[in-house]
Design a protein around this motif. Structure first.
Motif, PDB file in Angstrom:
ATOM      1  N   LEU A  46      16.755   9.560  -0.391  1.00  0.00           N
ATOM      2  CA  LEU A  46      16.591  10.937   0.085  1.00  0.00           C
ATOM      3  C   LEU A  46      16.059  11.835  -1.019  1.00  0.00           C
ATOM      4  O   LEU A  46      15.369  12.800  -0.754  1.00  0.00           O
ATOM      5  N   SER A  47      16.400  11.532  -2.223  1.00  0.00           N
ATOM      6  CA  SER A  47      15.970  12.362  -3.338  1.00  0.00           C
ATOM      7  C   SER A  47      14.666  11.875  -3.939  1.00  0.00           C
ATOM      8  O   SER A  47      14.342  12.263  -5.052  1.00  0.00           O
ATOM      9  N   PRO A 118      23.632  15.627  -3.747  1.00  0.00           N
ATOM     10  CA  PRO A 118      22.289  15.169  -4.101  1.00  0.00           C
ATOM     11  C   PRO A 118      22.189  14.856  -5.592  1.00  0.00           C
ATOM     12  O   PRO A 118      22.604  15.672  -6.421  1.00  0.00           O
ATOM     13  N   GLY A 120      19.741  14.976  -7.287  1.00  0.00           N
ATOM     14  CA  GLY A 120      18.832  15.946  -7.883  1.00  0.00           C
ATOM     15  C   GLY A 120      19.571  17.085  -8.550  1.00  0.00           C
ATOM     16  O   GLY A 120      19.126  17.612  -9.568  1.00  0.00           O
ATOM     17  N   ALA A 121      20.699  17.445  -7.991  1.00  0.00           N
ATOM     18  CA  ALA A 121      21.430  18.563  -8.562  1.00  0.00           C
ATOM     19  C   ALA A 121      21.904  18.231  -9.968  1.00  0.00           C
ATOM     20  O   ALA A 121      21.849  19.064 -10.873  1.00  0.00           O
ATOM     21  N   ALA A 123      20.510  16.049 -11.900  1.00  0.00           N
ATOM     22  CA  ALA A 123      19.315  15.988 -12.729  1.00  0.00           C
ATOM     23  C   ALA A 123      18.856  17.384 -13.123  1.00  0.00           C
ATOM     24  O   ALA A 123      18.462  17.630 -14.259  1.00  0.00           O
ATOM     25  N   ALA A 124      18.926  18.302 -12.175  1.00  0.00           N
ATOM     26  CA  ALA A 124      18.461  19.659 -12.450  1.00  0.00           C
ATOM     27  C   ALA A 124      19.339  20.340 -13.489  1.00  0.00           C
ATOM     28  O   ALA A 124      18.843  20.992 -14.408  1.00  0.00           O
ATOM     29  N   ALA A 125      20.647  20.167 -13.330  1.00  0.00           N
ATOM     30  CA  ALA A 125      21.551  20.772 -14.308  1.00  0.00           C
ATOM     31  C   ALA A 125      21.293  20.181 -15.688  1.00  0.00           C
ATOM     32  O   ALA A 125      21.317  20.882 -16.703  1.00  0.00           O
ATOM     33  N   ARG A 127      18.487  18.953 -16.851  1.00  0.00           N
ATOM     34  CA  ARG A 127      17.237  19.446 -17.412  1.00  0.00           C
ATOM     35  C   ARG A 127      17.345  20.899 -17.834  1.00  0.00           C
ATOM     36  O   ARG A 127      16.788  21.311 -18.842  1.00  0.00           O
ATOM     37  N   ARG A 128      18.067  21.635 -17.043  1.00  0.00           N
ATOM     38  CA  ARG A 128      18.114  23.069 -17.302  1.00  0.00           C
ATOM     39  C   ARG A 128      18.733  23.343 -18.663  1.00  0.00           C
ATOM     40  O   ARG A 128      18.280  24.206 -19.397  1.00  0.00           O
ATOM     41  N   HIS A 129      19.762  22.587 -18.983  1.00  0.00           N
ATOM     42  CA  HIS A 129      20.431  22.843 -20.254  1.00  0.00           C
ATOM     43  C   HIS A 129      19.897  21.966 -21.361  1.00  0.00           C
ATOM     44  O   HIS A 129      20.365  22.052 -22.478  1.00  0.00           O
TER      45      HIS A 129
END
Lengths: 461, 658
Positions: A46-47, A118, A120-121, A123-125, A127-129
């Motif tokens: 899904l991701s 997900p 992705g969440a 992964a996003a966290a 990357r963000r930090h």
């Protein structure tokens, strides 16, 4: 997105012993008549993460898992199945496949995770930090059977087991401390420097490490390389990274920085520093930066790295199949409250009865039940909150409550099964009463016997 | 005109925001009396000059509007913007009315026009953009309809060129044509000499226009007709008519489309320069439409302050989680872009320079990883890609003007790439361009500004700074390194308390500091000798658009006769004119104002914020009028705010091309 996914599927786990066997390794344990690994794979699909490495312990198990994956996901996912020797631990498994890891960040997912968070969440966290490691943390699932009016459910009290002790910073973004609940007997050891830098730390016992991590590849490999005695990600690598986050021993070798800033070799060094300073000043300082800036004057430059936590919201379902209790809990939830995970469409009665299965007269299948294809049920049976696999033959006057019955099981007339797990090819003869039992594959329960809280397996030859 | 105005009934006024029930909103341009042309625009009405841009217009009496008094001291919120404005006003009020509805413009020409006030109040609202878009739209609405009642509108017609060709005050006004209606001044001016047309002529004209339109549509794919072409059509039609009535119309359109070729590129370029019209978030249908396209699933905040309804405001907290969960699903989004977007959304990066640099560096990554898909050309495809990324950024947080300028620069560079370059060459050329932009426009500019500004710091100075501006910080640190003895007062404001970080860094470097909040600014201003402020943008009327609170500090400093020095890189200058901080602003998280920083558990407004009567407003920016600014330090030197348009005009090409 430059993420590589490693699914640590495990092998024949000892904790699940009556359920798993040579034939059915842990990744293929059926949850609502689907192998548990499929939940992870589907979530990843899904991701848009379609290139996966699935690591399985044991050659045999790897063959079986590989066979199943290639059958089920032949044109949907691109999966490499890697076999590692048993008992190398999660860290060892990653060590074994280290040379296959090429992407900037690695997402490590446990194969027994049943969740709708997900990836992705995370992964996003991560990357963000620009973190070194990001761990998904979810609230502890409620274990124990749901009150269903049955008498036997009384002695089981719903109490959340303690999985982890987790320390978080006030913004709940950074991981300051992590230990598994079993390790912590009386005291916690927290480095003073972290406490001083953060100022405030929330320690929570109601959270669980969901075993989904995003690692920076360079860091992960370096740690695995340096600390050969690290056995498990959860018990060794993650606590190590968390503990040393302000006194980073990881050299980082300028790798991440070089990747990001490699382009402006043209620009002079001083411009570079100004740019980075502008960026640094503009961002709200995390305690890491604050700590660094305080200690900048000292002769030894303190290096820090960030360990983040992604806390899944309470509305998401997240559980790990790592115990027998968890197995029945997850089975119950997937056809019950978290039924969107199962991928089936439920009937008006909130249950799934495969059209090819046959029910005798006066047989009732209650809500939150599942009946696999080709199963036959006799007359006057009653099924409540249970999963019944494929091609089972169930006699008449059988009562199944809060149980999981796998494929090709034969149940004799008049038997009653409560809170039990019955593996494949089990034969249960007439008038058997089972309560909170686990029956290993191929076992034959003789007629009229009564078992309570037992685990019955066939003797290994 | 005056007679007409006299017959006005009470104008229908759309009341917005703060208004006093019995008064009209200040009709800024409705003085129909003869202007005292002797007084230069900037020196008159001192009262007006000392008013804030976010001013609530004081109640005006109805009579003020009607009485043709010789220019009462008008409560214009800002120093007079430009001379042409008033000139237009005395020429023809009705025409000047900048209604956004073309139909209304037609109405305005009918003698019984009673909606002057209406149009005006709309006009005042629409604020900063008004002048430019209006001229285009107004003119464009004419050709279709006006031919039919030429006698009525002849007076109006006669006056119009005056206004249309008037865009003196603002630099290059025509740079912003409304995207759709595109025939600005040409038709009217060409029509000027011939007062009346016969019926046949009129019909022919209309037909030829229709043909021209069709011709323009066919190749141009709905692109609007360039202005000069229209002239050509009209002229050629007339020739045809004099020769023969049934001349082949095709020839006309062919001629037209031939002419178009040359103008089109010019036109296109102009359009590219123009920023897209800002979305008004009180327009329901448009918001719906935008939502469908949007990547980020945003729920609009329910309780919004009436006056700021046109600005985007979303429920904070939901966006980030949503965007995070989609991280791996959005295939076309480059990870670098996504990361920066997330950082914008989460507030990890703030500040004009930092946001701009982060964005440019992300674009650099994009360009590096880019490969032209088959059957596409790099300039077109890459521009489209970047546009999509920009709209993603906009969804994360509204763009700052500095970012807008940088994007404009980047797109321009891509468009100007020589087609003979290979893909790798063009990619590296774009990358170096981006690097150059960062280095020259930001880093070097900062250095020059620091040089200039620190020359203004004397021993014994007490400098007041507000918030946290990176250039100002550099100035302070540089002056400190030079060994100058000075003291710094850091003024801060809730809810972001950005000054704290600045204070920490200054103190660490050994600068003498005082820290206070903005509510004490009038007390500390006594001892201050200079005020240094940063800016998000400087607009071409000298207005400084900056972190909210800046205007307050500047005004207090002005009252205490303390010089206010703005440090701002020239790439943040913008040719827009903005008179207040209402029409364009950014709304922050409204809940942030109720919270106590550091104590997330304390929220004194928790119990009342659920009641329908409370609306929270957290503005991010405000506009400081040029009057309060003593000097702007830019990379081109130290200039008075009145010189901003010069820099914008003279160096604009320079900005885009480096």
């Amino acid at each position: 997105m430059d993420f590589q996914v490693v699914v640590l599927a495990g092998g024949t786990s000892k904790e699940l012993v009556p359920l798993v066997s040579k034939e059915v390794p842990k990744p293929l344990l059926p949850v609502a008549n689907r192998p548990v690994l499929s939940y992870v794979l589907e979530q990843l699909e899904l991701s848009n993460l379609k290139d996966l490495i699935v690591v399985v312990e044991g050659e045999d198990a790897a063959l079986r898992v590989g066979g199943w994956i290639s059958g089920a996901y032949v044109d949907r996912l691109h999966v490499e199945v890697a076999a590692v020797p048993e008992d190398v631990g999660t860290a060892g498994a990653l060590r074994a496949i280290a040379r296959h890891l090429t992407a900037k960040d690695i997402l490590v997912v446990s194969g027994d995770l049943v969740s709708d968070v997900p990836p992705g969440a995370v992964a996003a966290a991560h990357r963000r930090h620009d973190a070194v490691v990001t761990s998904m943390i979810c609230s502890t699932p409620v274990s124990g059977p749901v009150e269903s009016g049955s008498v036997g459910a009384k002695d089981k009290i719903k109490k959340p087991r303690r999985f982890n002790i987790i320390g978080l910073d006030p913004t709940k973004q950074f991981l300051l401390y992590i230990a598994s609940g079993a390790e912590v007997e009386k005291d916690l050891h927290i480095p003073k420097s972290i406490l001083r830098a953060v100022g405030q730390m929330d320690i929570q016992a109601d959270l669980m490490d969901a075993h989904m991590y995003a690692f920076k590849r360079a860091v992960l490999l370096e740690v695995l390389e340096q600390k050969q005695n690290f056995h498990s990600l959860r018990h060794d690598v993650l606590p190590y990274l968390v503990k040393t986050q302000l006194k980073s021993e990881i050299l980082l070798n300028g790798t991440p920085q070089a990747e990001e800033n490699g382009h402006d070799k043209v620009t002079s060094e001083s411009n570079q520093t100004i740019i980075s300073q502008i960026l640094a000043n503009a961002s709200t300082p995390r305690f890491h930066e604050v700590y660094e800036s305080i200690h900048n004057g000292s002769p030894t430059v303190q290096r820090t790295h960030k360990c983040c936590a992604y806390i899944a919201s309470n509305s998401k379902y997240c559980a790990r199949l790592n115990s027998i209790q968890a197995f029945s809990d997850i089975n119950r939830d997937v056809i019950g409250e978290a039924n969107h995970l199962s991928g089936y469409s439920f009937s008006v009665h909130n249950n799934i009865i495969h059209p090819s299965s046959e029910l005798g007269s006066k047989t009732t299948v209650g809500p939150h039940c599942m009946l696999g294809e080709g199963s036959l049920m006799g007359d006057k049976c009653s099924v409540k909150r249970s999963v019944i696999g494929r091609h089972c033959r169930i006699g008449s006057n059988v009562k199944i409550v809060n149980s999981v019955v796998m494929d090709h099981v034969t149940l004799g007339d008049g038997s009653s099964i409560q809170g039990s797990i019955v593996c494949s090819n089990v034969q249960i003869q007439e008038r058997v009463v089972l309560k909170d039992c686990q029956i290993g594959a191929g076992f034959v329960v003789s007629a009229g016997s009564e078992h309570k809280g037992e685990s019955l397996t066939r003797k290994e030859k | 005109m005056d007679a007409r105005r006299g017959s006005l009934p009470v104008p229908r006024v759309r009341q917005v925001g703060f208004f006093t029930p019995n008064a009209q909103p200040a009709p800024t341009r409705s003085q129909s009396g003869p202007p005292d042309s002797s007084s230069p625009p900037l020196s008159d009405s001192p009262a007006s000059n000392s008013l804030s841009p976010v001013m609530i217009p004081p109640p005006r009496h109805h009579s003020d509007n009607l009485a043709a008094a010789p220019r009462p001291t008008s409560p214009l919120p800002v120093p007079e913007p430009s001379p042409f404005r008033r000139r237009g006003a005395d020429n023809n009020n009705a025409l000047l009315v900048g209604s956004y509805n073309p139909a209304e413009t037609l109405l305005a020409m009918s003698p019984s026009s009673s909606h002057v006030g209406d149009g005006e109040s709309e006009e005042t609202m629409s604020g900063g953009w008004f002048r430019r878009s209006n001229s285009g739209k107004l003119a464009s609405s004419l050709p279709s309809g006006t031919f039919d009642f030429s006698p009525v509108q002849s007076t109006a017609e006669a006056l119009k060129p005056n206004k249309v060709q008037n865009p003196v005050g603002i630099s290059e006004v025509s740079a912003r044509p409304a995207p759709k209606e595109q025939q600005p001044e040409a038709p009217s001016s060409s029509k000027q000499p011939k007062p009346k047309l016969t019926k046949a002529e009129r019909r022919a004209l209309q037909e030829s226009q229709r043909a021209a339109k069709a011709a323009a549509k066919a190749p141009g794919g709905g692109k609007s007709v360039a202005a000069p072409e229209e002239v050509a059509t009209i002229k050629s039609v007339k020739q045809h008519q004099t020769q023969k009535k049934d001349a082949p119309q095709v020839a006309v359109s062919v001629a037209a489309s031939e002419r178009k070729g040359g103008d089109k590129s010019q036109e296109k370029e102009r359009r590219k320069d123009a920023p897209a019209p800002r979305m008004q978030f009180d327009d329901k249908s448009r918001v719906e439409k935008a939502k469908r396209r949007s990547v980020v699933d945003q729920t609009e905040a329910k309780k919004r302050v009436e006056l700021f309804r046109h600005l985007p405001q979303y429920e904070h907290g939901t966006q980030l989680a949503d965007l995070e969960s989609k991280f791996l699903q959005l295939d076309p989004m480059h990870p670098a872009i996504y990361k920066v977007g997330l950082q914008y959304l989460a507030g990890d990066i703030s500040g004009g320079n930092a946001r701009c640099i982060a964005m440019l560096q992300a674009f650099q990554q994009v360009v590096k990883d880019y490969s032209t898909p088959p059957e596409k050309t790099l300039p077109r495809d890459l521009t489209a890609k970047i546009s999509s990324y920009v709209s993603f950024f906009t969804q994360c947080r509204p763009l700052s003007m500095s970012m807008g300028n940088a994007i404009r620069f980047l797109k321009n560079r891509i468009a100007k790439l020589s087609p003979s370059l290979s893909e790798s060459e063009s990619k590296s050329s774009i990358c170096t361009d981006i690097d150059r932009f960062i280095n020259e426009k930001i880093v070097l500019a900062d250095r020059v500004i620091v040089q200039h500004a620190s020359s203004k710091v004397k021993d014994g100075d007490v400098l007041l700074v507000y918030g946290s501006s990176c250039v100002v910080e550099m100035v302070l640190l540089h002056s400190h390194e030079l060994g100058k003895q000075f003291r710094v007062i850091v003024v801060d404001s809730r809810p972001k308390l950005e000054g704290k970080a600045l204070l920490r860094r200054l103190v660490a470097k050994g600068v003498h500091c005082t820290y206070t909040h903005i509510n004490a600014v009038s007390y500390v201003m006594h001892e201050v000798t200079k005020v240094f402020l940063g800016a998000s943008s400087v607009l071409s009327n000298g207005t400084v658009y900056s972190r909210v609170g800046t205007a307050c500090v500047a005004m207090v400093a002005h009252a205490f006769r303390v010089p206010v020095i703005i440090c701002c890189e020239a790439y943040k200058f913008h040719e827009r004119v903005q008179l207040d901080s209402i029409c364009s602003n950014e709304l922050g998280d409204p809940d942030a104002i109720g919270k106590v920083p550091g104590r997330m558990d304390v929220n004194y407004l928790n119990d009342v914020s659920n009641s329908g009567n409370l609306q929270l407003l957290n503005l991010m920016y405000d506009a400081t009028p040029a009057d309060y600014v003593s000097m702007i330090v830019t990379d081109y030197g130290m200039i008075p705010p009145t010189s901003v348009p010069v820099i914008v005009r003279e160096y604009r090409r320079d900005h885009l091309l480096i």
